[in-house]
Design an enzyme around this catalytic site. Structure first.
Site, short mmCIF file in Angstrom:
data_model
loop_
_atom_site.label_atom_id
_atom_site.label_comp_id
_atom_site.label_asym_id
_atom_site.label_seq_id
_atom_site.Cartn_x
_atom_site.Cartn_y
_atom_site.Cartn_z
N ASN A 107 1.01 -1.15 0.05
CA ASN A 107 0.06 0.09 -0.01
C ASN A 107 0.71 1.41 -0.16
O ASN A 107 0.40 2.36 -0.48
CB ASN A 107 -0.68 -0.09 1.35
N GLN B 172 -5.07 -3.73 -2.26
CA GLN B 172 -4.36 -3.02 -3.06
C GLN B 172 -4.31 -3.66 -4.48
O GLN B 172 -4.32 -3.00 -5.65
CB GLN B 172 -3.06 -2.27 -2.74
N HIS C 187 -13.63 0.06 -0.48
CA HIS C 187 -13.40 1.49 -0.89
C HIS C 187 -11.93 1.65 -1.64
O HIS C 187 -11.42 2.67 -2.16
CB HIS C 187 -13.39 2.19 0.28
N CYS D 27 -3.35 5.24 7.29
CA CYS D 27 -3.51 4.66 8.46
C CYS D 27 -2.59 5.03 9.57
O CYS D 27 -3.17 4.84 10.58
CB CYS D 27 -3.48 3.01 8.23
#
Length: 359
Positions: A137, A165, A184, A303
């Site tokens: 990611n 991903q 998402h 995150c």
């Protein structure tokens, strides 16, 4: 605003929005109810399930979750340790692995690829689970998932793939036993993900209280979120070639704009090209982001933003603290135009050069 943070989240596809609307406006039934409206809601959920599983290997089923974090927790806690994973994994894997205990963390090279000698030494009989991310990611590196899965199976372990991903963008090898997904990240809604479980693999539930999902996961599903996720997955399948070609053109355009004062983090060859993680010596990233508020890009994983710590992924590939802190992540995809990307990168480059002059 030019949006270049696709690894954090992707824009909601109009088709996904339209698929959700009826379940937000008029059709409010619980999909676990036996009456007519409930059965209609269940049918929408099952259609979405079929759309999501169509992009996954044969021989398994999907259970919807609240997101990939729940899916990863369910898989790791359900199988338990000892387990083996990589230093560049998402915090949802690393933190859960730490909670489970008995974890071996494999190093990666400067290109971000796993150290295969270390993997062969660590993945031995007695290990229960091997977990690895398909596409990283933060730096976009694609790991040798099929090889790691084969090592796991030779040792009698299960293999968990964090495909958040890569799902719909990069082929997922057949050797996985568990696959975590997120809505998402593929132009679907937030608040929904899934865990794919190979036939014959069983997990104890992470959430108790009804067991509404086939694999034992409890909780009332949202038909709206499921429908949006399913529509986004179907669109990923339908547009795969088109999206891949578009991202390839964007990657080439981006590399043409940036000169050799910008250094690519991670492998240039084994990567998903919608992720451009770059650094420039002495760059003040906080100042850069403040100067360019009309461009949405990242200083690292969303995150971990606000933690004040440099990226553990960039540290794992051998970057110094200063190098990690002078790195930015540019994420682009389906709805990014070449003009917007080139404009944004020229502004980023100019602002970075202005910092050097001012210093």
């Amino acid at each position: 605003m030019i949006y270049l943070d696709y690894q954090a989240t992707t824009p909601l596809a109009p088709e996904a929005f339209e698929a959700m609307l009826p379940w937000l406006k008029e059709q409010h039934a619980n999909p676990h109810s036996a009456h007519g409206p409930g059965r209609a809601a269940k049918a929408a959920v099952e259609m979405a399930r079929a759309q999501v599983v169509a992009l996954l290997p044969a021989g398994g089923s999907v259970s919807f979750t609240s997101g990939a974090t729940e899916a990863l927790n369910w898989a790791i806690k359900g199988v338990g340790g000892p387990l083996v994973t990589l230093a560049t994994e998402h915090a949802a894997v690393l933190d859960t692995a730490e909670a489970v205990g008995g974890t071996t963390i494999l190093p990666v090279g400067s290109d971000g690829l796993v150290d295969l000698d270390a993997a062969r030494a660590a993945i031995r009989p007695g290990v229960k689970l091997v977990a690895a991310m398909l596409v990283n990611n933060e730096i976009g590196v694609i790991q040798p998932i099929a090889y790691l899965a084969a090592l796991a199976h030779d040792a009698g372990a299960l293999f968990l793939c964090d495909a958040v991903q890569g799902y719909g963008r990069v082929p997922i090898p057949d050797g996985c036993d568990l696959i975590a997904l997120s809505g998402h990240k593929i132009h679907g809604p937030k608040g929904i993900g899934a865990l794919w479980i190979r036939d014959g693999v069983s997990l104890p539930p992470l959430l108790h209280g009804g067991g509404q999902e086939k694999a034992g996961r409890s909780g009332t599903l949202s038909p709206a979120l499921c429908a949006g996720f399913g529509a986004a997955a179907a669109l990923m399948a339908a547009r795969r070639k088109e999206d891949t070609a578009h991202v390839g053109r964007l990657w080439a355009a981006a590399r043409a704009v940036l000169d050799d004062t910008w250094i690519l983090n991670g492998s240039a060859d084994h990567r998903y090209c919608g992720n451009l993680n770059i650094r420039r010596d002495g760059l003040d990233v906080a100042r850069l982001m403040s100067d360019l508020r009309a461009i949405a890009f990242s200083a690292g994983s969303a995150c971990a933003s606000g933690s004040g710590r440099p990226s553990h992924v960039l540290e794992a590939i051998g970057l110094s603290d200063a190098e990690a802190r002078s790195s930015i992540r540019i994420g682009f995809g389906r709805y990014t135009t070449e003009d917007d990307l080139v404009t944004a990168l020229n502004r980023i480059d100019a602002a970075a050069r202005a910092q050097r002059i001012a210093a």
